[in-house]
Scaffold this motif. Structure first.
Motif, PDB file in Angstrom:
ATOM      1  N   UNK A  89     -56.464   7.593 -33.551  1.00 41.16           N
ATOM      2  CA  UNK A  89     -56.733   8.266 -32.183  1.00 41.16           C
ATOM      3  C   UNK A  89     -57.401   7.121 -31.235  1.00 41.16           C
ATOM      4  N   UNK A  90     -56.938   7.044 -30.101  1.00 42.91           N
ATOM      5  CA  UNK A  90     -57.619   6.179 -29.157  1.00 42.91           C
ATOM      6  C   UNK A  90     -58.702   7.030 -28.427  1.00 42.91           C
ATOM      7  N   UNK A  91     -59.862   6.557 -28.513  1.00 43.92           N
ATOM      8  CA  UNK A  91     -60.732   7.398 -27.340  1.00 43.92           C
ATOM      9  C   UNK A  91     -61.245   6.370 -26.494  1.00 43.92           C
ATOM     10  N   UNK A 101     -62.130   2.692 -28.267  1.00 39.01           N
ATOM     11  CA  UNK A 101     -62.419   2.840 -29.728  1.00 39.01           C
ATOM     12  C   UNK A 101     -61.082   3.451 -30.545  1.00 39.01           C
ATOM     13  N   UNK A 102     -60.842   2.922 -31.531  1.00 40.48           N
ATOM     14  CA  UNK A 102     -59.877   3.562 -32.578  1.00 40.48           C
ATOM     15  C   UNK A 102     -60.430   4.477 -33.365  1.00 40.48           C
ATOM     16  N   UNK A 147     -62.942   6.605 -40.033  1.00 43.11           N
ATOM     17  CA  UNK A 147     -63.148   5.187 -39.799  1.00 43.11           C
ATOM     18  C   UNK A 147     -63.220   4.706 -38.324  1.00 43.11           C
ATOM     19  N   UNK A 148     -63.828   4.014 -37.815  1.00 47.07           N
ATOM     20  CA  UNK A 148     -63.829   3.634 -36.271  1.00 47.07           C
ATOM     21  C   UNK A 148     -63.912   2.013 -36.276  1.00 47.07           C
ATOM     22  N   UNK A 149     -63.102   1.668 -35.104  1.00 47.76           N
ATOM     23  CA  UNK A 149     -63.276   0.303 -34.777  1.00 47.76           C
ATOM     24  C   UNK A 149     -63.162   0.060 -33.159  1.00 47.76           C
ATOM     25  N   UNK A 150     -63.977  -0.531 -32.518  1.00 43.55           N
ATOM     26  CA  UNK A 150     -63.859  -0.918 -31.154  1.00 43.55           C
ATOM     27  C   UNK A 150     -62.766  -1.666 -31.044  1.00 43.55           C
ATOM     28  N   UNK A 151     -62.129  -1.528 -29.917  1.00 43.56           N
ATOM     29  CA  UNK A 151     -60.661  -2.419 -29.571  1.00 43.56           C
ATOM     30  C   UNK A 151     -61.353  -3.564 -28.580  1.00 43.56           C
ATOM     31  N   UNK A 152     -60.923  -4.825 -28.823  1.00 43.38           N
ATOM     32  CA  UNK A 152     -61.271  -5.708 -27.904  1.00 43.38           C
ATOM     33  C   UNK A 152     -60.515  -5.764 -26.552  1.00 43.38           C
ATOM     34  N   UNK A 153     -60.855  -6.359 -25.404  1.00 48.14           N
ATOM     35  CA  UNK A 153     -59.875  -6.576 -24.033  1.00 48.14           C
ATOM     36  C   UNK A 153     -58.894  -6.971 -24.638  1.00 48.14           C
ATOM     37  N   UNK A 154     -57.907  -6.181 -23.785  1.00 46.48           N
ATOM     38  CA  UNK A 154     -56.421  -6.791 -24.217  1.00 46.48           C
ATOM     39  C   UNK A 154     -55.737  -6.299 -25.803  1.00 46.48           C
ATOM     40  N   UNK A 196     -57.407  -2.150 -39.542  1.00 45.65           N
ATOM     41  CA  UNK A 196     -57.132  -2.849 -40.651  1.00 45.65           C
ATOM     42  C   UNK A 196     -55.885  -2.773 -41.082  1.00 45.65           C
ATOM     43  N   UNK A 197     -54.879  -1.855 -40.705  1.00 52.24           N
ATOM     44  CA  UNK A 197     -53.960  -1.445 -41.174  1.00 52.24           C
ATOM     45  C   UNK A 197     -52.843  -2.402 -40.367  1.00 52.24           C
ATOM     46  N   UNK A 198     -51.568  -2.269 -40.599  1.00 54.64           N
ATOM     47  CA  UNK A 198     -50.736  -3.078 -40.005  1.00 54.64           C
ATOM     48  C   UNK A 198     -50.357  -2.574 -38.719  1.00 54.64           C
ATOM     49  N   UNK A 199     -50.091  -3.621 -37.936  1.00 52.33           N
ATOM     50  CA  UNK A 199     -49.704  -3.352 -36.408  1.00 52.33           C
ATOM     51  C   UNK A 199     -48.573  -2.169 -35.990  1.00 52.33           C
TER      52      UNK A 199
END
Length: 193
Positions: free
Chosen positions: A141-143, A159-160, A174-181, A190-193
């Motif tokens: 989920x995108x927050x 953030x994902x 799990x969480x990960x911040x998305x980089x610009x773009x 960390x999964x497949x795109x």
């Protein structure tokens, strides 16, 4: 008797097909609204430093094994008005090798100048997330949320979050911040795109 058995078989077969159609419709409707609400609840609590709520919204694995362990790793902010940047009169301040002492640092308070204000949190773009490493399958989920520190411009973070079902509720694993773009939630996690 044979006719009755054949008719019963046709009725059971038709009932099975109807159940399959209902299952397909349920998954075609997309992720449940409870998924988005769980993502928002976690992110709003984490942004304001409410770790009791944020930790409770995570999986036991993410908590480090227990809610108490999660709370221990995220100390509560000091109550408003109790932060003191001057050293205690009974405690000897730390000293560098040259004999000087470091400048006192501001401590985090619940409402003082070291506290950021946060804007609304939105949760969108949920998509199925397959299991990856130690993380079970669930939804990505995108927050999106905004933070404004005093004296600086507001910044928006995307953030994902990986949410999975645990004990009958959606919880953040799990969480990960998305980089610009960056647009792929799955690659950020960390999964497949």
């Amino acid at each position: 008797m044979t006719r009755t058995a054949a008719l019963a078989a046709v009725v059971l077969l038709a009932a099975g097909c109807a159940a399959d159609d209902q299952d397909a419709t349920a998954t075609d409707e997309g992720p449940p609204s409870a998924l988005y609400e769980a993502a928002r609840t976690y992110q709003e609590a984490a942004a304001r430093g409410d770790w009791r709520t944020a930790c409770a919204a995570t999986t036991v694995r993410r908590q480090g094994g227990s809610l108490a362990r999660c709370l221990d790793s995220h100390p509560a902010p000091a109550p408003e008005g109790t932060a003191d940047s001057s050293p205690s009169p009974t405690a000897e301040p730390p000293r560098y090798a040259d004999g000087s002492t470091p400048a006192p640092r501001e401590t985090r308070t619940s409402g003082g100048p070291a506290r950021a204000s946060t804007g609304p949190v939105s949760a969108t773009d949920a998509q199925p997330a397959p299991a990856s490493g130690e993380h079970p399958a669930g939804y990505a989920v995108l927050v999106t949320y905004t933070v404004k520190w005093p004296g600086t411009p507001a910044s928006t973070t995307r953030r994902a979050l990986r949410l999975v079902q645990e004990h009958g509720a959606w919880r953040v694993d799990q969480l990960a911040d998305l980089h610009p773009g960056e647009t792929s939630l799955l690659s950020a996690l960390g999964g497949r795109p």
